[in-house]
Motif scaffolding. Sequence first.
Motif, PDB file in Angstrom:
ATOM      1  N   ALA A 219       0.770  -1.265   0.211  1.00  0.00           N
ATOM      2  CA  ALA A 219      -0.053   0.042   0.061  1.00  0.00           C
ATOM      3  C   ALA A 219       0.910   0.982   0.038  1.00  0.00           C
ATOM      4  O   ALA A 219       0.586   2.132  -0.709  1.00  0.00           O
ATOM      5  CB  ALA A 219      -0.861  -0.174   1.142  1.00  0.00           C
ATOM      6  N   ALA A 220       1.784   1.194   0.879  1.00  0.00           N
ATOM      7  CA  ALA A 220       2.655   2.431   0.850  1.00  0.00           C
ATOM      8  C   ALA A 220       3.466   2.917  -0.387  1.00  0.00           C
ATOM      9  O   ALA A 220       3.499   3.950  -0.992  1.00  0.00           O
ATOM     10  CB  ALA A 220       3.786   2.299   2.201  1.00  0.00           C
ATOM     11  N   GLN A 221       3.869   1.803  -1.111  1.00  0.00           N
ATOM     12  CA  GLN A 221       4.692   2.122  -2.380  1.00  0.00           C
ATOM     13  C   GLN A 221       3.729   2.697  -3.442  1.00  0.00           C
ATOM     14  O   GLN A 221       4.008   3.379  -4.190  1.00  0.00           O
ATOM     15  CB  GLN A 221       5.547   0.928  -2.636  1.00  0.00           C
ATOM     16  N   LEU A 222       2.490   2.039  -3.403  1.00  0.00           N
ATOM     17  CA  LEU A 222       1.372   2.411  -4.563  1.00  0.00           C
ATOM     18  C   LEU A 222       1.082   3.599  -4.229  1.00  0.00           C
ATOM     19  O   LEU A 222       1.068   4.568  -5.042  1.00  0.00           O
ATOM     20  CB  LEU A 222       0.141   1.331  -4.366  1.00  0.00           C
ATOM     21  N   LYS A 223       1.064   4.046  -2.984  1.00  0.00           N
ATOM     22  CA  LYS A 223       0.434   5.528  -2.531  1.00  0.00           C
ATOM     23  C   LYS A 223       1.527   6.560  -3.065  1.00  0.00           C
ATOM     24  O   LYS A 223       1.189   7.663  -3.768  1.00  0.00           O
ATOM     25  CB  LYS A 223       0.268   5.557  -1.135  1.00  0.00           C
ATOM     26  N   THR A 224       2.762   6.120  -2.518  1.00  0.00           N
ATOM     27  CA  THR A 224       3.834   7.030  -3.334  1.00  0.00           C
ATOM     28  C   THR A 224       3.716   7.305  -4.719  1.00  0.00           C
ATOM     29  O   THR A 224       4.105   8.304  -5.330  1.00  0.00           O
ATOM     30  CB  THR A 224       5.206   6.501  -2.636  1.00  0.00           C
ATOM     31  N   GLU A 225       3.809   6.003  -5.396  1.00  0.00           N
ATOM     32  CA  GLU A 225       3.766   6.026  -7.008  1.00  0.00           C
ATOM     33  C   GLU A 225       2.508   6.891  -7.623  1.00  0.00           C
ATOM     34  O   GLU A 225       2.921   7.376  -8.698  1.00  0.00           O
ATOM     35  CB  GLU A 225       4.030   4.624  -7.448  1.00  0.00           C
ATOM     36  N   PHE A 226       1.572   6.766  -7.179  1.00  0.00           N
ATOM     37  CA  PHE A 226       0.159   7.359  -7.436  1.00  0.00           C
ATOM     38  C   PHE A 226       0.317   8.969  -7.251  1.00  0.00           C
ATOM     39  O   PHE A 226      -0.290   9.642  -8.139  1.00  0.00           O
ATOM     40  CB  PHE A 226      -1.051   6.769  -6.983  1.00  0.00           C
ATOM     41  N   ALA A 227       1.123   9.319  -6.177  1.00  0.00           N
ATOM     42  CA  ALA A 227       0.891  10.712  -5.790  1.00  0.00           C
ATOM     43  C   ALA A 227       1.187  11.764  -6.733  1.00  0.00           C
ATOM     44  O   ALA A 227       0.615  12.896  -6.729  1.00  0.00           O
ATOM     45  CB  ALA A 227       1.865  10.812  -4.484  1.00  0.00           C
ATOM     46  N   PRO A 228       2.280  11.586  -7.696  1.00  0.00           N
ATOM     47  CA  PRO A 228       2.486  12.488  -8.592  1.00  0.00           C
ATOM     48  C   PRO A 228       1.429  12.819  -9.591  1.00  0.00           C
ATOM     49  O   PRO A 228       1.335  13.768 -10.276  1.00  0.00           O
ATOM     50  CB  PRO A 228       3.983  12.036  -9.545  1.00  0.00           C
ATOM     51  N   LEU A 229       0.568  11.731  -9.631  1.00  0.00           N
ATOM     52  CA  LEU A 229      -0.418  11.862 -10.845  1.00  0.00           C
ATOM     53  C   LEU A 229      -1.466  12.766 -10.568  1.00  0.00           C
ATOM     54  O   LEU A 229      -2.259  13.543 -11.394  1.00  0.00           O
ATOM     55  CB  LEU A 229      -1.209  10.356 -11.081  1.00  0.00           C
ATOM     56  N   PHE A 230      -1.929  12.829  -9.031  1.00  0.00           N
ATOM     57  CA  PHE A 230      -3.208  13.667  -8.663  1.00  0.00           C
ATOM     58  C   PHE A 230      -3.119  13.598  -7.276  1.00  0.00           C
ATOM     59  O   PHE A 230      -2.524  12.884  -6.698  1.00  0.00           O
ATOM     60  CB  PHE A 230      -4.387  13.063  -9.251  1.00  0.00           C
ATOM     61  N   SER A 231      -3.811  14.931  -6.938  1.00  0.00           N
ATOM     62  CA  SER A 231      -3.693  15.081  -5.067  1.00  0.00           C
ATOM     63  C   SER A 231      -4.928  14.469  -4.730  1.00  0.00           C
ATOM     64  O   SER A 231      -4.908  14.425  -3.476  1.00  0.00           O
ATOM     65  CB  SER A 231      -3.877  16.688  -5.113  1.00  0.00           C
ATOM     66  N   ASP A 232      -5.904  14.050  -5.517  1.00  0.00           N
ATOM     67  CA  ASP A 232      -7.277  13.730  -4.891  1.00  0.00           C
ATOM     68  C   ASP A 232      -7.785  12.602  -5.599  1.00  0.00           C
ATOM     69  O   ASP A 232      -8.128  12.859  -6.887  1.00  0.00           O
ATOM     70  CB  ASP A 232      -8.230  14.725  -4.723  1.00  0.00           C
ATOM     71  N   ALA A 233      -7.743  11.341  -5.324  1.00  0.00           N
ATOM     72  CA  ALA A 233      -8.356  10.183  -6.236  1.00  0.00           C
ATOM     73  C   ALA A 233      -9.511  10.310  -6.630  1.00  0.00           C
ATOM     74  O   ALA A 233      -9.976  10.089  -7.593  1.00  0.00           O
ATOM     75  CB  ALA A 233      -8.073   8.970  -5.373  1.00  0.00           C
ATOM     76  N   SER A 234     -10.539  10.993  -5.712  1.00  0.00           N
ATOM     77  CA  SER A 234     -11.849  11.283  -6.056  1.00  0.00           C
ATOM     78  C   SER A 234     -12.058  11.981  -7.231  1.00  0.00           C
ATOM     79  O   SER A 234     -13.386  12.172  -7.977  1.00  0.00           O
ATOM     80  CB  SER A 234     -12.741  11.759  -4.989  1.00  0.00           C
ATOM     81  N   GLN A 235     -11.227  12.911  -7.624  1.00  0.00           N
ATOM     82  CA  GLN A 235     -11.153  13.591  -8.906  1.00  0.00           C
ATOM     83  C   GLN A 235     -10.588  13.132 -10.006  1.00  0.00           C
ATOM     84  O   GLN A 235      -9.895  13.625 -11.158  1.00  0.00           O
ATOM     85  CB  GLN A 235     -10.584  14.988  -8.406  1.00  0.00           C
TER      86      GLN A 235
END
Length: 284
Positions: A219-235
């Motif tokens: 979970a931690a690694q996935l969260k870090t890797e997705f972070a540059p793509l968007f700030s809010d997953a709901s958007q």
Amino acid sequence: MHTTLIDAVTLSQHLNDPKWVILDCRHDLMNPNAGIDSFAIGHIAGAQFANVDTDLSGAKVGVDGKFLGRHPLPGRAALLETLRGWGISDDSQVVAYDAHGGMFAARLWWLLRWVGHPAVAVLDGGLVAWQAAGLPMVTHAERRTPGTISERTPLVSTVSADDVVANLSSQARTVVDARANDRYRGENETIDPVGGHIPGAKNRFFKDNLNADGRFKDAAQLKTEFAPLFSDASQAIMQCGSGVTACHNLLALEIAGLPGAALYPGSWSEWVGHPSRPVATGAN
């Protein structure tokens, strides 16, 4: 209740549990018979075969004559009947697997959440992990007593092509493309006769969610890797070639504790079915 992933050993301990339903989602985009042929050669005991083209997809052309993509969503009523035919009820724990890193099993995971069923998980590492654990395979198929799953409030959301068109101007949401980099850039005409991506879309190849052994990153690694793509997953809006592997990114986001992203079901195949829609090529 298992709602994202399950490991092979845990699954093996529930093969005789009547409330557990196992579905084999193996598929090959270039060979429609590959999945069922592989299932006949060997599968997990008690598993039933789920056909991506027919069971997990609907008609390619809508009632209005518009092309909806290669793998449009099935109608809810038809999907519920299919799920009941596999013996799924409201209290069933469903496990989906494939031999492709979860790229097809994640579609079934998402569809069950679409009809409001939370107890569905993908076998982490798929059939490769099952066999690596020395667990047995069988060749005989089983039929289940029909289930009684009911439609409940969806646990996921979707957007339409019109929503994505509107977003080109507003840029209120981030579109993330799950296809391989060459397809995103428009350099693979074998799979995508019209190559490229939706203008403004970012690229997150679904296989980047996996470790070298085919299991999901933590979970931690996935969260870090997705972070540059968007700030809010709901958007965020997840898309791919035809709405299948985008579900892999949605599963990865759920594992990462970043729920709320929407699926664009028609994805690239629907998008380019209408020449008026803009196309971008190269790196974003």
